[in-house]
Design a protein around this motif. Structure first.
Motif, mmCIF file in Angstrom:
data_model
loop_
_atom_site.group_PDB
_atom_site.id
_atom_site.type_symbol
_atom_site.label_atom_id
_atom_site.label_comp_id
_atom_site.label_asym_id
_atom_site.label_seq_id
_atom_site.Cartn_x
_atom_site.Cartn_y
_atom_site.Cartn_z
ATOM 1 N N UNK A 1 47.851 17.656 -24.810
ATOM 2 C CA UNK A 1 47.274 17.548 -26.145
ATOM 3 C C UNK A 1 47.582 16.179 -26.728
ATOM 4 N N UNK A 2 46.574 15.548 -27.305
ATOM 5 C CA UNK A 2 46.756 14.290 -28.018
ATOM 6 C C UNK A 2 47.221 14.571 -29.434
ATOM 7 N N UNK A 3 48.006 13.678 -30.035
ATOM 8 C CA UNK A 3 48.442 13.879 -31.418
ATOM 9 C C UNK A 3 47.244 14.063 -32.344
ATOM 10 N N UNK A 4 47.288 15.103 -33.164
ATOM 11 C CA UNK A 4 46.225 15.354 -34.131
ATOM 12 C C UNK A 4 45.019 16.074 -33.577
ATOM 13 N N UNK A 5 44.987 16.313 -32.235
ATOM 14 C CA UNK A 5 43.835 17.009 -31.663
ATOM 15 C C UNK A 5 43.806 18.454 -32.126
ATOM 16 N N UNK A 6 42.616 18.994 -32.291
ATOM 17 C CA UNK A 6 42.469 20.355 -32.812
ATOM 18 C C UNK A 6 42.989 21.393 -31.830
ATOM 19 N N UNK A 7 42.792 21.143 -30.550
ATOM 20 C CA UNK A 7 43.243 22.123 -29.563
ATOM 21 C C UNK A 7 43.649 21.393 -28.280
ATOM 22 N N UNK A 8 44.551 21.975 -27.512
ATOM 23 C CA UNK A 8 44.983 21.343 -26.256
ATOM 24 C C UNK A 8 43.971 21.576 -25.145
ATOM 25 N N UNK A 9 44.075 20.779 -24.116
ATOM 26 C CA UNK A 9 43.288 20.971 -22.912
ATOM 27 C C UNK A 9 44.150 21.667 -21.867
ATOM 28 N N UNK A 10 43.571 22.615 -21.167
ATOM 29 C CA UNK A 10 44.315 23.315 -20.130
ATOM 30 C C UNK A 10 44.467 22.423 -18.896
ATOM 31 N N UNK A 11 45.634 22.515 -18.265
ATOM 32 C CA UNK A 11 45.970 21.673 -17.114
ATOM 33 C C UNK A 11 46.560 22.552 -16.023
ATOM 34 N N UNK A 12 46.106 22.356 -14.806
ATOM 35 C CA UNK A 12 46.694 22.996 -13.633
ATOM 36 C C UNK A 12 47.019 21.909 -12.616
ATOM 37 N N UNK A 13 48.278 21.842 -12.196
ATOM 38 C CA UNK A 13 48.725 20.830 -11.243
ATOM 39 C C UNK A 13 49.167 21.508 -9.955
ATOM 40 N N UNK A 14 48.683 20.969 -8.833
ATOM 41 C CA UNK A 14 49.089 21.481 -7.528
ATOM 42 C C UNK A 14 49.641 20.329 -6.704
ATOM 43 N N UNK A 15 50.618 20.592 -5.840
ATOM 44 C CA UNK A 15 51.210 19.514 -5.033
ATOM 45 C C UNK A 15 50.168 18.882 -4.108
ATOM 46 N N UNK A 16 50.324 17.581 -3.894
ATOM 47 C CA UNK A 16 49.437 16.844 -3.012
ATOM 48 C C UNK A 16 50.261 16.255 -1.874
ATOM 49 N N UNK A 17 49.866 16.512 -0.650
ATOM 50 C CA UNK A 17 50.495 15.909 0.523
ATOM 51 C C UNK A 17 49.673 14.694 0.916
ATOM 52 N N UNK A 18 50.137 13.509 0.497
ATOM 53 C CA UNK A 18 49.374 12.289 0.776
ATOM 54 C C UNK A 18 49.225 12.050 2.270
ATOM 55 N N UNK A 19 50.160 12.591 3.048
ATOM 56 C CA UNK A 19 50.083 12.409 4.494
ATOM 57 C C UNK A 19 48.876 13.067 5.125
ATOM 58 N N UNK A 20 48.248 13.986 4.410
ATOM 59 C CA UNK A 20 47.063 14.671 4.942
ATOM 60 C C UNK A 20 45.752 14.009 4.516
ATOM 61 N N UNK A 21 45.849 13.002 3.670
ATOM 62 C CA UNK A 21 44.624 12.357 3.199
ATOM 63 C C UNK A 21 44.074 11.425 4.274
ATOM 64 N N UNK A 22 42.758 11.361 4.412
ATOM 65 C CA UNK A 22 42.181 10.434 5.401
ATOM 66 C C UNK A 22 42.406 8.989 4.987
ATOM 67 N N UNK A 23 42.583 8.121 5.969
ATOM 68 C CA UNK A 23 42.788 6.697 5.699
ATOM 69 C C UNK A 23 41.441 6.017 5.517
ATOM 70 N N UNK A 24 41.327 5.238 4.447
ATOM 71 C CA UNK A 24 40.124 4.449 4.193
ATOM 72 C C UNK A 24 40.307 2.999 4.622
ATOM 73 N N UNK A 25 41.523 2.665 5.072
ATOM 74 C CA UNK A 25 41.854 1.327 5.559
ATOM 75 C C UNK A 25 42.390 1.453 6.976
ATOM 76 N N UNK A 26 42.383 0.369 7.749
ATOM 77 C CA UNK A 26 42.998 0.425 9.076
ATOM 78 C C UNK A 26 44.483 0.777 8.968
#
Length: 313
Positions: free
Chosen positions: A65-90
């Motif tokens: 939520x930003x200061x003064x905002x009328x209502x908060x935004x819902x957030x869901x965070x899940x762990x990310x394993x960067x080792x599983x991401x495809x490489x876009x560089x050599x």
């Protein structure tokens, strides 16, 4: 987002790519992360948003939520394993280390880079950092050049994120790299890197670094591997002898007193030494001096295949 409740937490939006810093605290069972931003140079950081998160199956869930905002935004965070991401560089050692040690920077920089016309330079698109390439280079040398550019690009993004909002769009602020190829022969590659940066501290600063690489392996070559007798003391002696006609007397006194460490790059003319340990207030005295190869013949390892390319028959 990178969460460290006992240290520095930060996150970025894909459309902005600059880190926002988070101050962590606990409120009951909730993890509270306050997004703090400096608006102006010298100003105090202000809270521009606040996460309130609770453990949930597979991660964290809560609101932002930003200061003064009328209502908060819902957030869901899940762990990310960067080792599983495809490489876009050599694949390169530096890219692997970045993915392991700084996944947030990896997420920003792991994207296709732009090869400039002629194939002699590549630009990283987010930071704008451009770095030389060598046509026909081995895979190992290309990996070494990519890794140096990765380091500069990550530093450039970190530097701009540290600036207050009012200063981030000024092109005179931030981190600017000028890198040039100074020697390319059958066995050796050398470059000179000059960095100017201002990240919101007391004053801008700069530094120079020389790079010498084995063309086949991409590995860094210490100057003393080529010139074993070129000790730190001898470098200073030869440097002072060469610089005395290039600087004013005041700078010469500074160099005699304070210049004890040098960075080196190679060129067709010889070994180029630049002081690397001068205090900021006298850094303008850091003139580069070229030591001709003929002068250094007695210091060289003439049996080395690398050195032989500097002393053709």
């Amino acid at each position: 987002m990178s969460l460290d409740p006992r240290g520095e937490s930060r996150y970025f939006y894909e459309g902005r790519s600059l880190d926002l810093f988070l101050e962590a605290r606990r409120s009951g069972n909730a993890l509270v992360l306050e997004e703090r931003v400096r608006r102006e140079l010298g100003g105090e950081a202000v809270v521009t948003g606040c996460f309130s998160l609770m453990p949930a199956p597979g991660g964290l869930k809560g609101t932002w939520q930003a200061p003064g905002a009328a209502r908060p935004q819902e957030v869901t965070l899940t762990p990310l394993d960067a080792g599983r991401l495809p490489l876009r560089l050599p694949l390169s050692p530096g890219l692997s280390a970045l993915r392991r040690d700084d996944p947030l920077a990896f997420l920003k920089l792991n994207r296709p880079w732009v090869t400039l016309p002629g194939g002699r330079a590549v630009r990283e698109p987010l930071s704008g950092v451009t770095y030389p390439r060598v046509p026909g280079a081995s895979g190992a040398l290309n990996a070494a050049l990519q890794d140096r550019q990765l380091r500069h690009a990550a530093d450039a993004l970190d530097c701009r994120a540290l600036l207050p909002e009012s200063a981030q769009k000024d092109p005179e602020n931030g981190y600017t790299l000028s890198a040039g190829l100074t020697l390319s022969n059958a066995r050796l590659i050398s470059l000179r890197e000059d960095v100017n940066y201002y990240c919101g501290g007391a004053h801008p600063d700069n530094w120079t670094e020389g790079v010498i690489l084995d063309r086949d392996t991409g590995r860094a070559v210490p100057l003393t591997a080529l010139f074993p007798k070129l000790s730190a003391a001898r470098q200073k002696t030869l440097y002072l002898s060469g610089v005395k006609t290039k600087v004013e007397a005041e700078c010469l006194d500074v160099l005699r007193e304070d210049a004890d460490e040098f960075t080196a790059h190679l060129s067709a003319a010889g070994v180029n030494l630049t002081p690397s340990d001068l205090p900021h207030v006298v850094s303008a005295c850091a003139e580069t001096v070229t030591l001709p190869y003929v002068t250094l013949r007695g210091d060289a390892n003439l049996n080395s295949p690398l050195v032989k390319t500097l002393y053709p028959k």
